[in-house]
Design a protein around this motif. Structure first.
Motif, PDB file in Angstrom:
ATOM      1  N   ALA A  24      34.002 -16.364 -41.110  1.00 61.00           N
ATOM      2  CA  ALA A  24      33.810 -16.073 -39.915  1.00 61.00           C
ATOM      3  C   ALA A  24      34.492 -17.260 -38.865  1.00 61.00           C
ATOM      4  O   ALA A  24      34.507 -18.157 -39.281  1.00 61.00           O
ATOM      5  CB  ALA A  24      32.339 -16.395 -39.737  1.00 61.00           C
ATOM      6  N   SER A  25      34.812 -16.569 -37.681  1.00 57.99           N
ATOM      7  CA  SER A  25      35.244 -17.439 -36.438  1.00 57.99           C
ATOM      8  C   SER A  25      34.828 -17.119 -35.245  1.00 57.99           C
ATOM      9  O   SER A  25      34.035 -15.963 -34.924  1.00 57.99           O
ATOM     10  CB  SER A  25      36.774 -17.553 -36.218  1.00 57.99           C
ATOM     11  N   GLY A  26      34.785 -17.946 -34.244  1.00 59.23           N
ATOM     12  CA  GLY A  26      34.113 -17.546 -32.940  1.00 59.23           C
ATOM     13  C   GLY A  26      32.772 -18.423 -32.576  1.00 59.23           C
ATOM     14  O   GLY A  26      32.744 -19.657 -33.442  1.00 59.23           O
ATOM     15  N   ARG A  27      32.049 -17.745 -32.282  1.00 60.26           N
ATOM     16  CA  ARG A  27      30.718 -18.404 -32.019  1.00 60.26           C
ATOM     17  C   ARG A  27      29.765 -18.722 -33.395  1.00 60.26           C
ATOM     18  O   ARG A  27      30.628 -18.645 -34.437  1.00 60.26           O
ATOM     19  CB  ARG A  27      29.648 -17.555 -31.197  1.00 60.26           C
ATOM     20  N   THR A  28      29.019 -19.858 -33.092  1.00 65.05           N
ATOM     21  CA  THR A  28      28.282 -20.543 -34.431  1.00 65.05           C
ATOM     22  C   THR A  28      27.938 -19.666 -35.350  1.00 65.05           C
ATOM     23  O   THR A  28      26.856 -18.913 -35.007  1.00 65.05           O
ATOM     24  CB  THR A  28      27.211 -21.466 -33.846  1.00 65.05           C
ATOM     25  N   PHE A  29      28.574 -19.616 -36.478  1.00 60.60           N
ATOM     26  CA  PHE A  29      28.315 -18.797 -37.623  1.00 60.60           C
ATOM     27  C   PHE A  29      26.858 -19.170 -37.957  1.00 60.60           C
ATOM     28  O   PHE A  29      26.041 -18.034 -38.261  1.00 60.60           O
ATOM     29  CB  PHE A  29      29.222 -18.988 -38.766  1.00 60.60           C
ATOM     30  N   ALA A  75      28.935 -24.718 -43.648  1.00 66.14           N
ATOM     31  CA  ALA A  75      29.837 -25.548 -43.245  1.00 66.14           C
ATOM     32  C   ALA A  75      31.157 -25.015 -43.172  1.00 66.14           C
ATOM     33  O   ALA A  75      32.221 -25.420 -42.621  1.00 66.14           O
ATOM     34  CB  ALA A  75      29.790 -26.729 -44.312  1.00 66.14           C
ATOM     35  N   LYS A  76      31.388 -24.083 -44.108  1.00 68.13           N
ATOM     36  CA  LYS A  76      32.793 -23.328 -44.165  1.00 68.13           C
ATOM     37  C   LYS A  76      32.680 -22.194 -43.557  1.00 68.13           C
ATOM     38  O   LYS A  76      33.814 -21.489 -43.497  1.00 68.13           O
ATOM     39  CB  LYS A  76      33.018 -23.009 -45.403  1.00 68.13           C
ATOM     40  N   ASN A  77      31.821 -21.837 -42.714  1.00 70.13           N
ATOM     41  CA  ASN A  77      31.643 -20.471 -41.963  1.00 70.13           C
ATOM     42  C   ASN A  77      31.922 -19.347 -42.900  1.00 70.13           C
ATOM     43  O   ASN A  77      32.758 -18.359 -42.458  1.00 70.13           O
ATOM     44  CB  ASN A  77      32.668 -20.712 -40.679  1.00 70.13           C
ATOM     45  N   THR A  78      31.599 -19.296 -43.963  1.00 71.39           N
ATOM     46  CA  THR A  78      31.859 -18.252 -44.830  1.00 71.39           C
ATOM     47  C   THR A  78      30.290 -17.643 -45.526  1.00 71.39           C
ATOM     48  O   THR A  78      29.534 -18.184 -46.037  1.00 71.39           O
ATOM     49  CB  THR A  78      32.664 -18.865 -46.127  1.00 71.39           C
ATOM     50  N   LEU A  79      30.748 -16.276 -45.954  1.00 72.99           N
ATOM     51  CA  LEU A  79      29.505 -15.679 -46.392  1.00 72.99           C
ATOM     52  C   LEU A  79      29.926 -15.204 -47.583  1.00 72.99           C
ATOM     53  O   LEU A  79      31.162 -14.751 -47.714  1.00 72.99           O
ATOM     54  CB  LEU A  79      29.082 -14.341 -45.442  1.00 72.99           C
ATOM     55  N   TYR A  80      29.203 -15.159 -48.689  1.00 72.29           N
ATOM     56  CA  TYR A  80      29.638 -14.484 -50.129  1.00 72.29           C
ATOM     57  C   TYR A  80      28.962 -13.504 -50.761  1.00 72.29           C
ATOM     58  O   TYR A  80      27.757 -13.385 -50.002  1.00 72.29           O
ATOM     59  CB  TYR A  80      29.488 -15.550 -50.965  1.00 72.29           C
ATOM     60  N   LEU A  81      29.505 -12.509 -51.587  1.00 71.74           N
ATOM     61  CA  LEU A  81      28.548 -11.719 -52.138  1.00 71.74           C
ATOM     62  C   LEU A  81      29.079 -11.603 -53.557  1.00 71.74           C
ATOM     63  O   LEU A  81      30.220 -11.303 -53.849  1.00 71.74           O
ATOM     64  CB  LEU A  81      28.916 -10.210 -51.566  1.00 71.74           C
ATOM     65  N   ARG A  82      28.348 -12.257 -54.570  1.00 71.01           N
ATOM     66  CA  ARG A  82      28.778 -12.092 -55.484  1.00 71.01           C
ATOM     67  C   ARG A  82      28.114 -10.801 -56.422  1.00 71.01           C
ATOM     68  O   ARG A  82      27.044 -10.482 -56.444  1.00 71.01           O
ATOM     69  CB  ARG A  82      28.327 -13.399 -56.633  1.00 71.01           C
ATOM     70  N   TYR A  94      33.320  -2.427 -48.658  1.00 69.14           N
ATOM     71  CA  TYR A  94      32.383  -3.403 -48.502  1.00 69.14           C
ATOM     72  C   TYR A  94      32.701  -4.047 -47.233  1.00 69.14           C
ATOM     73  O   TYR A  94      33.752  -4.667 -46.855  1.00 69.14           O
ATOM     74  CB  TYR A  94      32.029  -4.487 -49.613  1.00 69.14           C
ATOM     75  N   TYR A  95      31.604  -4.144 -46.372  1.00 69.50           N
ATOM     76  CA  TYR A  95      31.607  -4.853 -45.141  1.00 69.50           C
ATOM     77  C   TYR A  95      30.583  -6.092 -44.912  1.00 69.50           C
ATOM     78  O   TYR A  95      29.614  -5.863 -45.341  1.00 69.50           O
ATOM     79  CB  TYR A  95      31.204  -3.807 -43.861  1.00 69.50           C
ATOM     80  N   CYS A  96      31.090  -6.836 -44.055  1.00 67.62           N
ATOM     81  CA  CYS A  96      30.054  -7.937 -43.616  1.00 67.62           C
ATOM     82  C   CYS A  96      29.806  -7.834 -42.278  1.00 67.62           C
ATOM     83  O   CYS A  96      30.584  -7.235 -41.650  1.00 67.62           O
ATOM     84  CB  CYS A  96      30.674  -9.379 -44.070  1.00 67.62           C
ATOM     85  N   ALA A  97      28.681  -8.339 -41.864  1.00 70.87           N
ATOM     86  CA  ALA A  97      28.117  -8.011 -40.678  1.00 70.87           C
ATOM     87  C   ALA A  97      27.362  -9.228 -40.155  1.00 70.87           C
ATOM     88  O   ALA A  97      26.662  -9.643 -40.693  1.00 70.87           O
ATOM     89  CB  ALA A  97      27.623  -6.811 -40.404  1.00 70.87           C
ATOM     90  N   ALA A  98      27.254  -9.407 -38.919  1.00 73.17           N
ATOM     91  CA  ALA A  98      26.393 -10.483 -38.162  1.00 73.17           C
ATOM     92  C   ALA A  98      25.401  -9.786 -37.157  1.00 73.17           C
ATOM     93  O   ALA A  98      25.974  -8.860 -36.228  1.00 73.17           O
ATOM     94  CB  ALA A  98      27.311 -11.257 -37.508  1.00 73.17           C
ATOM     95  N   THR A  99      24.364 -10.285 -37.120  1.00 75.66           N
ATOM     96  CA  THR A  99      23.259  -9.746 -36.232  1.00 75.66           C
ATOM     97  C   THR A  99      22.659 -10.652 -35.288  1.00 75.66           C
ATOM     98  O   THR A  99      22.507 -11.853 -35.931  1.00 75.66           O
ATOM     99  CB  THR A  99      22.192  -8.901 -36.994  1.00 75.66           C
ATOM    100  N   THR A 100      22.371 -10.420 -34.116  1.00 74.96           N
ATOM    101  CA  THR A 100      21.731 -11.418 -33.010  1.00 74.96           C
ATOM    102  C   THR A 100      20.296 -11.516 -33.062  1.00 74.96           C
ATOM    103  O   THR A 100      19.693 -12.158 -32.689  1.00 74.96           O
ATOM    104  CB  THR A 100      22.201 -11.216 -31.641  1.00 74.96           C
ATOM    105  N   VAL A 101      19.725 -10.615 -34.040  1.00 72.33           N
ATOM    106  CA  VAL A 101      18.206 -10.182 -34.114  1.00 72.33           C
ATOM    107  C   VAL A 101      17.907 -11.042 -34.862  1.00 72.33           C
ATOM    108  O   VAL A 101      18.324 -11.530 -36.180  1.00 72.33           O
ATOM    109  CB  VAL A 101      18.126  -8.816 -34.717  1.00 72.33           C
TER     110      VAL A 101
END
Length: 126
Positions: A24-29, A75-82, A94-101
């Protein structure tokens, strides 16, 4: 605005494992609840897993419990899926997504997510 880039997909045999990443990049992950979705050919995009922004709580759809693990490294702005014990029916983009909710209940519908990555293909051969 958050930009998301998935990686780690590929072709694997049934029973194998993969770890997907979402940079992720941009606003605070760290301030977003994050989710993973997947979409198989001819099917709707479906929720897989989510993780909270604050305390690391996780939630999974029933079909992947025990095989999938979502995690994040703020700290690494990274999401994982094992993904363990892969099955042919796990084949999908497979898609990652962010929600403001923010809430006690996780968002599990695609419409509830504000930012999406481009997806990474996972193909499981039998």
């Amino acid at each position: 605005q958050v930009q998301l880039v998935e990686s780690g997909g590929g072709l694997v045999q049934a029973g194998g494992s993969l770890r997907l990443s979402c940079a992720a990049s941009g606003r605070t992950f760290s301030s977003y609840d994050m989710g993973w979705f997947r979409q198989a050919p001819g099917k709707e995009r479906e929720f897989v897993a989510a993780i909270s922004w604050s305390d690391g709580r996780t939630y999974y759809t029933d079909s992947v419990k025990g095989r999938f693990t979502i995690s994040r490294d703020n700290a690494k702005n990274t999401l994982y899926l094992r993904i363990n014990s892969l099955k042919p029916e796990d084949t999908a983009v497979y898609y990652c997504a962010a929600t403001t909710v923010r809430g006690v209940v996780f968002v599990t519908t695609p419409a509830g997510y504000d930012y999406w990555g481009q997806g990474t293909q996972v193909t499981v051969s039998s």
